[in-house]
Design a protein around this motif. Structure first.
Motif, mmCIF file in Angstrom:
data_model
loop_
_atom_site.group_PDB
_atom_site.id
_atom_site.type_symbol
_atom_site.label_atom_id
_atom_site.label_comp_id
_atom_site.label_asym_id
_atom_site.label_seq_id
_atom_site.Cartn_x
_atom_site.Cartn_y
_atom_site.Cartn_z
ATOM 1 N N ALA A 103 0.815 -1.223 0.000
ATOM 2 C CA ALA A 103 0.000 0.000 0.000
ATOM 3 C C ALA A 103 0.844 1.266 0.000
ATOM 4 C CB ALA A 103 -0.904 -0.005 1.236
ATOM 5 N N SER A 104 2.157 1.127 -0.053
ATOM 6 C CA SER A 104 3.046 2.266 0.173
ATOM 7 C C SER A 104 2.963 3.406 -0.850
ATOM 8 C CB SER A 104 4.498 1.773 0.266
ATOM 9 O OG SER A 104 4.875 1.063 -0.894
ATOM 10 N N PRO A 105 2.482 3.211 -2.083
ATOM 11 C CA PRO A 105 2.395 4.375 -2.979
ATOM 12 C C PRO A 105 1.489 5.492 -2.476
ATOM 13 C CG PRO A 105 2.282 2.341 -4.247
ATOM 14 C CD PRO A 105 2.199 1.951 -2.803
ATOM 15 N N MET A 106 0.652 5.215 -1.471
ATOM 16 C CA MET A 106 -0.192 6.269 -0.894
ATOM 17 C C MET A 106 0.647 7.401 -0.319
ATOM 18 S SD MET A 106 -1.388 4.134 2.503
ATOM 19 C CE MET A 106 -2.126 5.414 3.494
ATOM 20 N N TRP A 107 1.902 7.106 0.053
ATOM 21 C CA TRP A 107 2.756 8.132 0.640
ATOM 22 C C TRP A 107 3.539 8.839 -0.465
ATOM 23 C CZ3 TRP A 107 3.465 3.387 3.805
ATOM 24 C CH2 TRP A 107 2.511 3.346 4.836
ATOM 25 N N THR A 108 2.915 9.858 -1.013
ATOM 26 C CA THR A 108 3.466 10.497 -2.208
ATOM 27 C C THR A 108 4.665 11.394 -1.912
ATOM 28 O OG1 THR A 108 1.839 12.274 -2.050
ATOM 29 C CG2 THR A 108 1.292 10.397 -3.445
ATOM 30 N N ALA A 109 4.994 11.600 -0.635
ATOM 31 C CA ALA A 109 6.245 12.295 -0.335
ATOM 32 C C ALA A 109 7.434 11.509 -0.868
ATOM 33 C CB ALA A 109 6.389 12.500 1.171
ATOM 34 N N ASN A 110 7.235 10.212 -1.099
ATOM 35 C CA ASN A 110 8.298 9.372 -1.658
ATOM 36 C C ASN A 110 8.183 9.182 -3.165
ATOM 37 O OD1 ASN A 110 7.594 7.573 1.230
ATOM 38 N ND2 ASN A 110 9.529 8.633 0.961
ATOM 39 N N ALA A 111 7.179 9.775 -3.784
ATOM 40 C CA ALA A 111 6.992 9.550 -5.212
ATOM 41 C C ALA A 111 8.073 10.216 -6.047
ATOM 42 C CB ALA A 111 5.617 10.061 -5.652
ATOM 43 N N ALA A 112 8.530 11.385 -5.620
ATOM 44 C CA ALA A 112 9.467 12.154 -6.435
ATOM 45 C C ALA A 112 10.062 13.280 -5.612
ATOM 46 C CB ALA A 112 8.740 12.744 -7.651
ATOM 47 N N THR A 113 11.098 13.886 -6.155
ATOM 48 C CA THR A 113 11.618 15.158 -5.654
ATOM 49 C C THR A 113 11.205 16.232 -6.643
ATOM 50 O OG1 THR A 113 13.516 14.040 -4.654
ATOM 51 C CG2 THR A 113 13.674 16.420 -4.949
ATOM 52 N N VAL A 114 10.786 17.386 -6.127
ATOM 53 C CA VAL A 114 10.252 18.456 -6.967
ATOM 54 C C VAL A 114 11.067 19.731 -6.772
ATOM 55 C CG1 VAL A 114 8.196 19.775 -7.590
ATOM 56 C CG2 VAL A 114 7.956 17.471 -6.621
ATOM 57 N N SER A 115 11.473 20.346 -7.875
ATOM 58 C CA SER A 115 12.115 21.658 -7.847
ATOM 59 C C SER A 115 11.277 22.623 -8.676
ATOM 60 C CB SER A 115 13.540 21.599 -8.418
ATOM 61 O OG SER A 115 14.383 20.811 -7.608
ATOM 62 N N PRO A 116 10.683 23.634 -8.063
ATOM 63 C CA PRO A 116 9.855 24.581 -8.813
ATOM 64 C C PRO A 116 10.659 25.384 -9.823
ATOM 65 C CG PRO A 116 9.343 24.648 -6.471
ATOM 66 C CD PRO A 116 10.599 23.834 -6.622
ATOM 67 N N SER A 117 9.944 26.019 -10.724
ATOM 68 C CA SER A 117 10.578 26.743 -11.826
ATOM 69 C C SER A 117 11.475 27.874 -11.346
ATOM 70 C CB SER A 117 9.510 27.287 -12.776
ATOM 71 O OG SER A 117 8.567 28.085 -12.080
ATOM 72 N N ALA A 118 11.186 28.450 -10.177
ATOM 73 C CA ALA A 118 12.011 29.545 -9.664
ATOM 74 C C ALA A 118 13.416 29.089 -9.309
ATOM 75 C CB ALA A 118 11.340 30.158 -8.435
ATOM 76 N N ASP A 119 13.609 27.779 -9.145
ATOM 77 C CA ASP A 119 14.910 27.251 -8.725
ATOM 78 C C ASP A 119 15.716 26.646 -9.865
ATOM 79 O OD1 ASP A 119 13.883 27.887 -6.259
ATOM 80 O OD2 ASP A 119 13.603 25.824 -5.597
ATOM 81 N N SER A 120 15.070 26.283 -10.969
ATOM 82 C CA SER A 120 15.750 25.503 -12.005
ATOM 83 C C SER A 120 16.383 26.398 -13.065
ATOM 84 C CB SER A 120 14.768 24.537 -12.675
ATOM 85 O OG SER A 120 13.779 25.256 -13.388
ATOM 86 N N ALA A 121 17.416 25.880 -13.702
ATOM 87 C CA ALA A 121 18.148 26.668 -14.701
ATOM 88 C C ALA A 121 17.309 26.973 -15.927
ATOM 89 C CB ALA A 121 19.420 25.918 -15.103
ATOM 90 N N ASP A 122 16.404 26.074 -16.308
ATOM 91 C CA ASP A 122 15.620 26.294 -17.527
ATOM 92 C C ASP A 122 14.246 26.898 -17.274
ATOM 93 O OD1 ASP A 122 14.155 24.185 -16.512
ATOM 94 O OD2 ASP A 122 14.565 22.796 -18.156
#
Length: 445
Positions: A103-122
């Motif tokens: 059942a662990s996919p319910m914990w979406t904090a582990n699904a991915a790492t996210v960097s918003p557009s304000a932080d990324s080079a592109d």
């Protein structure tokens, strides 16, 4: 630019169960093979989403993953019809069958790492699906996580979704559970803090002795490169090995941040003073001053923090400039934690409100409010460009409650995992869900 934070909560799946598969996660391990209530678990999660959306917070969901994972079972030699595969796995490898039903996919904090557009080079919002390679029951999740993220964030002018890092021990990656963004506001450039448990290529580095350190420094550095993050605004901090051995399997069990606030336990980091100094210097570069709220061991022990999931909470920015702390009900039932929190909200600091939810089904499986959500800061244009069918509204809430009532069992015993009828029920429910969410190609059944 103006931006708003959305929390994407994991929608609990129809086969929610307690398999106790996560060595190092005390709550998960202590409830192994107990009967679960999938219907109640889903309704508890939906109630949380609804309440926060009604308060004006950005709220959306990530759909459940298909279960059981027949690809896992067939890849290790179980053959025949689906019913045959389940029967053979139940007889010969019941633990692996439980992994396939995790059942662990319910914990979406582990699904991915996210960097918003304000932080990324592109100037795009970047996602990297977490490989979760430390545990068999989680190591297959990244394929569907990436598929779901691409379905929601499909506009490549605004978003980039990266596949998981190589699935080797050197790049053990657990996603946003070990990542915190600290900034002046959600739309401005931020300091991205990666917390790691061990270093693969430095044999002299400290590491836990009892439980595994799931996040590596090398994985954190790899994600930062994929996202095009500035070196000056990226900080790598080692988690305290001793607290990992006390059941703190992710950083979000011992610390949480939002805006310029870092709410943390004094034993969270291997080098507390050095870690805070790094953060302060980096935050000077983004025009923000770190507000570090330190919880002393004398007030709340590590054991109480783990039992109550005090730090596995959500810090949410409010319109009045203050923050609300979203906590599980267990925090109010723990005397030391409850006393600390009453003092916190009365202290005049950034946190002036507590919002509590009954998430007992999730908590018994080892995840609290912060585990259930993936944070994504989006500009207005980005929010308009994502798939709207997953954004929580009052209408969607009632539709999903009816869907849960139709498809979910109110009791699931460990022996039920061998029942072919359960697999059919899950498949039917998810087909219906993909229609409700307007995502017809969400699953590769």
């Amino acid at each position: 630019m103006r931006a708003r934070e959305f929390n994407f909560d994991g929608l609990v799946g129809p086969s929610h169960n307690y398999a106790g598969l996560s060595f190092g996660n005390v709550a998960s391990f202590s409830n192994v093979k107990s009967a679960s209530n999938p219907k109640l678990a889903a309704l508890q999660g939906l109630a949380k989403m609804r309440a926060l959306a009604a308060r004006g917070f950005g709220q959306a969901l990530l759909p459940p993953q298909d279960r059981p994972n027949f690809r896992l079972l067939r890849s290790i030699g179980f053959t025949g019809s689906d019913a045959d595969v389940l029967a053979k796995a139940a007889k010969e490898a019941p633990v692996i069958l439980a992994c396939a039903y995790s059942a662990s996919p319910m914990w979406t904090a582990n699904a991915a790492t996210v960097s918003p557009s304000a932080d990324s080079a592109d100037g795009r919002t970047h996602f990297t699906a977490a490989n979760l390679n430390n545990k068999l029951h989680r190591a297959f999740e990244h394929a569907q996580s990436a598929r779901s993220l691409r379905a929601i964030f499909h506009d490549i002018d605004h978003f980039a979704v990266h596949d998981a890092l190589p699935g080797t021990p050197a790049f053990g990656d657990e996603g946003a559970a070990n990542h915190t963004r600290l900034c002046k506001d959600h739309g401005s450039a931020a300091v991205e803090m990666f917390v790691y448990g061990r270093t693969e290529f430095d044999a002299s580095a400290s590491a836990p002795k009892k439980y595994p350190a799931r996040q590596t420094l090398e994985a954190s550095q790899g994600v930062a490169r994929l996202h095009g993050l500035s070196a000056e605004r990226t900080v790598y901090i080692q988690q305290n090995p001793d607290v990992i051995d006390q059941g703190v399997f992710h950083n979000d069990v011992i610390a949480v941040g939002n805006g310029n606030v870092l709410f943390y336990h004094d034993q969270a980091f291997a080098d507390e003073a050095g870690s805070l100094d790094q953060l302060r210097r980096a935050m000077d570069g983004v025009g923000a001053e770190l507000n570090a709220i330190r919880v002393d061991t004398g007030a709340v022990s590590v054991a109480d923090a783990v039992a109550s999931y005090l730090f596995n909470s959500q810090l949410l920015s409010k319109d009045n400039g203050k923050m609300a702390l979203v906590i599980p009900q267990e925090c109010e039932e723990n005397a030391a934690v409850a006393a600390y929190l009453q003092g916190l909200v009365g202290s005049g600091n950034a946190v002036d409100e507590l919002i509590h939810f009954d998430l007992r089904q999730s908590m018994r499986n080892g995840g609290g409010p912060a585990c259930l959500r993936l944070r994504v800061a989006l500009t207005d244009a980005e929010a308009a460009a994502m798939h709207q069918g997953v954004v929580m509204t009052e209408a969607l809430y009632h539709t999903l409650v009816a869907w849960v009532e139709k498809h979910y069992r109110d009791r699931l015993d460990p022996a039920d995992l061998a029942d072919p009828a359960l697999a059919i029920e899950v498949h039917t429910a998810l087909e219906d869900l993909s229609r409700i969410l307007g995502m017809p190609n969400l699953y590769d059944f």
